[in-house]
Scaffold this motif. Structure first.
Motif, short mmCIF file in Angstrom:
data_model
loop_
_atom_site.label_atom_id
_atom_site.label_comp_id
_atom_site.label_asym_id
_atom_site.label_seq_id
_atom_site.Cartn_x
_atom_site.Cartn_y
_atom_site.Cartn_z
N GLN A 191 0.83 -1.21 0.00
CA GLN A 191 0.00 0.00 0.00
C GLN A 191 0.87 1.26 0.00
OE1 GLN A 191 -2.16 -0.96 3.60
NE2 GLN A 191 -4.06 -1.31 2.45
N GLN A 237 -4.73 5.64 -10.77
CA GLN A 237 -5.08 5.05 -9.48
C GLN A 237 -6.52 5.39 -9.09
OE1 GLN A 237 -1.76 6.83 -7.34
NE2 GLN A 237 -0.81 4.82 -7.07
N TYR A 238 -6.94 6.60 -9.41
CA TYR A 238 -8.31 7.03 -9.15
C TYR A 238 -9.30 6.11 -9.86
CZ TYR A 238 -12.44 10.10 -9.47
OH TYR A 238 -13.70 10.61 -9.43
N PHE A 286 -9.32 2.57 -8.46
CA PHE A 286 -9.92 2.47 -7.13
C PHE A 286 -11.36 2.00 -7.19
CE2 PHE A 286 -11.85 4.08 -3.20
CZ PHE A 286 -10.94 3.60 -2.28
N ARG A 287 -12.01 2.18 -8.30
CA ARG A 287 -13.41 1.73 -8.47
C ARG A 287 -13.52 0.21 -8.50
NH1 ARG A 287 -16.51 6.21 -10.14
NH2 ARG A 287 -15.19 8.00 -10.52
N SER A 291 -12.79 -3.20 -6.67
CA SER A 291 -12.67 -3.49 -5.24
C SER A 291 -11.27 -3.93 -4.82
CB SER A 291 -13.70 -4.52 -4.81
OG SER A 291 -13.47 -5.74 -5.47
N GLN A 324 -9.14 -1.08 -3.96
CA GLN A 324 -9.50 -0.39 -2.72
C GLN A 324 -8.72 -0.98 -1.55
OE1 GLN A 324 -13.77 -0.42 -2.39
NE2 GLN A 324 -14.02 0.70 -4.32
N GLU A 325 -8.45 -2.28 -1.65
CA GLU A 325 -7.71 -2.95 -0.58
C GLU A 325 -6.23 -2.59 -0.59
OE1 GLU A 325 -8.44 -7.17 -0.74
OE2 GLU A 325 -10.58 -6.85 -1.04
N SER A 367 -4.99 0.35 -1.49
CA SER A 367 -4.83 1.81 -1.44
C SER A 367 -4.81 2.31 0.00
CB SER A 367 -5.98 2.49 -2.19
OG SER A 367 -5.95 2.12 -3.54
N ASN A 416 -8.66 6.85 0.03
CA ASN A 416 -9.83 6.73 -0.82
C ASN A 416 -9.68 7.76 -1.95
OD1 ASN A 416 -12.33 6.90 -2.07
ND2 ASN A 416 -13.48 6.68 -0.17
N TYR A 417 -9.32 7.28 -3.12
CA TYR A 417 -9.07 8.17 -4.26
C TYR A 417 -10.32 8.93 -4.70
CZ TYR A 417 -4.36 6.41 -4.77
OH TYR A 417 -3.04 6.11 -4.55
#
Length: 181
Positions: free
Chosen positions: A5, A71-72, A75-76, A78, A81-82, A84, A87-88
């Motif tokens: 991360q 990255q943004y 991030f959508r 899942s 998201q783990e 990162s 929260n982008y």
């Protein structure tokens, strides 16, 4: 997981720091390969030196912005998201990317100022500052928008110099860089 991360968070800064070297080797934006300091001297020594160019900023900052936007969008999904730290979807990708790119390059610029004061030539090793300058610049400039948790900062500060040495040696072996530093 926090190691991955932390490195994933720093990816835009890592690539912004590397982009000027590739741009120079590929001849991208040659017109802007002019020294940031205008080749001016301070107390008989270059302010930053000829290796710190406007081209570096013109390729490094957009590189960081592009990676943050990537990255943004990732991030959508899942799984991203783990991996990162942040929260982008709750940050401004333009701003974070700009701050990461500018911070990385500005940190390197400041280190070069002190290197010139010590009469060290561009490309001459100055360990550990060559390996940590852009990291500190990135963390300082991004702090108003996002500052990683302290364990992540520790990992970033420990892992980045190791990664820097590895990537520089790879760049040297591939003849992208003139020195191993």
């Amino acid at each position: 997981m926090i190691i991955f991360q932390s490195l994933y968070f720093m990816l835009p800064a890592y690539l912004a720091n590397m982009a000027p070297v590739f741009a120079q080797k590929l001849g991208i934006l040659n017109f802007f390969s002019r020294a940031v300091d205008g080749n001016k001297m301070w107390k008989g020594k270059p302010i930053f030196g000829t290796h710190k160019t406007w081209r570096g900023f013109l390729v490094g900052i957009p590189m960081a912005v592009a990676i943050v936007w990537f990255q943004y969008f990732l991030f959508r999904i899942s799984v991203f998201q783990e991996i990162s730290l942040l929260n982008y979807l709750k940050i401004n990708p333009w701003l974070l990317g700009f701050l990461m790119g500018f911070g990385a390059l500005f940190g390197d610029l400041i280190k070069s100022f002190f290197k010139r004061r010590m009469s060290l030539l561009p490309g001459a090793p100055w360990i550990p500052f060559d390996q940590i300058d852009f990291v500190l610049g990135t963390l300082i400039f991004t702090a108003p928008v996002y500052f990683p948790p302290w364990p992540a900062v520790g990992i970033i500060l420990l892992a980045s110099p190791v990664l820097h040495v590895i990537t520089n040696n790879i760049g040297y072996l591939l003849r992208v860089k003139d020195t191993r530093w």
